[in-house]
Scaffold this active site. Structure first.
Site, PDB file in Angstrom:
ATOM      1  N   CYS A 231       0.807  -1.221   0.000  1.00  0.00           N
ATOM      2  CA  CYS A 231       0.000   0.000   0.000  1.00  0.00           C
ATOM      3  C   CYS A 231       0.839   1.269   0.000  1.00  0.00           C
ATOM      4  O   CYS A 231       0.566   2.209  -0.748  1.00  0.00           O
ATOM      5  CB  CYS A 231      -0.956  -0.013   1.193  1.00  0.00           C
TER       6      CYS A 231
ATOM      7  N   HIS B 199      -1.992   0.766   7.278  1.00  0.00           N
ATOM      8  CA  HIS B 199      -2.493   0.751   5.901  1.00  0.00           C
ATOM      9  C   HIS B 199      -2.724   2.180   5.423  1.00  0.00           C
ATOM     10  O   HIS B 199      -2.999   3.083   6.211  1.00  0.00           O
ATOM     11  CB  HIS B 199      -3.796  -0.042   5.829  1.00  0.00           C
TER      12      HIS B 199
ATOM     13  N   HIS C 118      -6.144   1.363  -3.661  1.00  0.00           N
ATOM     14  CA  HIS C 118      -5.130   0.895  -2.714  1.00  0.00           C
ATOM     15  C   HIS C 118      -4.656  -0.516  -3.056  1.00  0.00           C
ATOM     16  O   HIS C 118      -5.394  -1.325  -3.616  1.00  0.00           O
ATOM     17  CB  HIS C 118      -5.646   0.952  -1.271  1.00  0.00           C
TER      18      HIS C 118
END
Length: 285
Positions: free
Chosen positions: A192, A237, A249
């Site tokens: 990510c 994240h 993402h």
């Protein structure tokens, strides 16, 4: 006395440390580090010299490092691009060479000569740095000739001083359906925070490597203000708002870079990472 420093961004061990850390850490020896360049398509970087360990990050062809130590077939390095510290096989490094271009497509092949019918010798990721020494044309297709031999499609190359515009989200969109890879940082697989870092890099903006580091860039905004280009952070994240309703993402749910309805993503991610910790707007342009 050694201060509390992030081992990901500071090169120090009891026996050896970066000379820039004198006065901040205790070490038997301090060294400046020797310059080197990554000479393989992707160099995986680990926290210790052990290939069985998971990777922290990756370096791309042509990126440069400082080498603090070489032992047991490994080099202990710090990346010039983002300051990341770790170990990689020393055979992946060579002498520095000033790049002239970067690869500006998700992936491209390197051919042994300017002929697309020849079997490629390797492939390079977006962001790889190359040295172009000439050009050639075969049946209307132009190629860049590389200093170490081989040729790549000219339209896949961007002069090193140029960027891919100022819309980093458009760069991130090029990675749609790229496989998710923990620690990955290339067009062959990425995580990510690498998606954020690489996309920003190609529009001329530097960003830290990991999501907890990236959570300090830009300015905090409210959830209601979210629009294209804003970042959404969870603990561990990060995602990019493609527009007011869609999140882009790299994620372990689809195991790819994917588009997802933002509200649905918040609900889905909540069971593991709880609610978003912050929303941030970058200053780009």
């Amino acid at each position: 006395m050694t201060k509390l420093l992030d081992r990901r961004l500071h090169a120090f061990r009891p026996d050896l440390a970066d000379e820039l850390l004198k006065g901040s850490v205790d070490a038997e020896n301090f060294v400046r580090g020797e310059p080197a360049r990554v000479v393989v398509p992707i160099a995986q970087v680990r926290p210790s010299p052990d290939l069985a360990l998971g990777i922290d990050t990756e370096l791309l062809f042509g990126e440069t490092v400082r080498v603090f130590d070489r032992a047991g077939g490994f080099a202990w390095v710090q990346a010039d691009q983002d300051g990341y510290v770790g170990y990689l096989p020393e055979t992946m490094l060579g002498e520095p060479e000033e790049p002239t271009h970067r690869i500006a497509v998700q992936r491209t092949f390197v051919y042994p000569e300017p002929e697309l019918r020849k079997p490629p010798t390797t492939a390079l990721s977006l962001g790889s740095r190359i040295v172009v020494v000439g050009e050639a044309e075969t049946r209307g297709t132009r190629y860049c000739l590389l200093s170490g031999g081989g040729a790549v499609i000219a339209s896949h190359c961007l002069p090193i001083a140029e960027t891919m515009g100022d819309d980093y989200v458009a760069v991130a969109e090029k990675f749609i359906e790229t496989p998710y890879l923990w620690g990955g940082r290339s067009g062959f697989g990425l995580d990510c925070s690498a998606l954020v870092q690489l996309a920003l890099m190609m529009v001329g903006k530097a960003a830290p490597r990991d999501s907890d580091m990236q959570a300090a860039i830009g300015v905090s905004i409210s959830r209601e203000e979210l629009c294209r280009g804003d970042l959404v952070f969870w603990k561990g994240h990060v995602g990019i708002m493609e527009n007011e309703e869609t999140l882009l993402h790299a994620n372990g749910h689809t195991m790819s870079v994917a588009r997802e309805n933002f509200e649905a993503a918040v609900k889905r991610i909540g069971w593991l990472y709880q609610q978003p910790t912050d929303y941030r707007r970058l200053e780009i342009g």
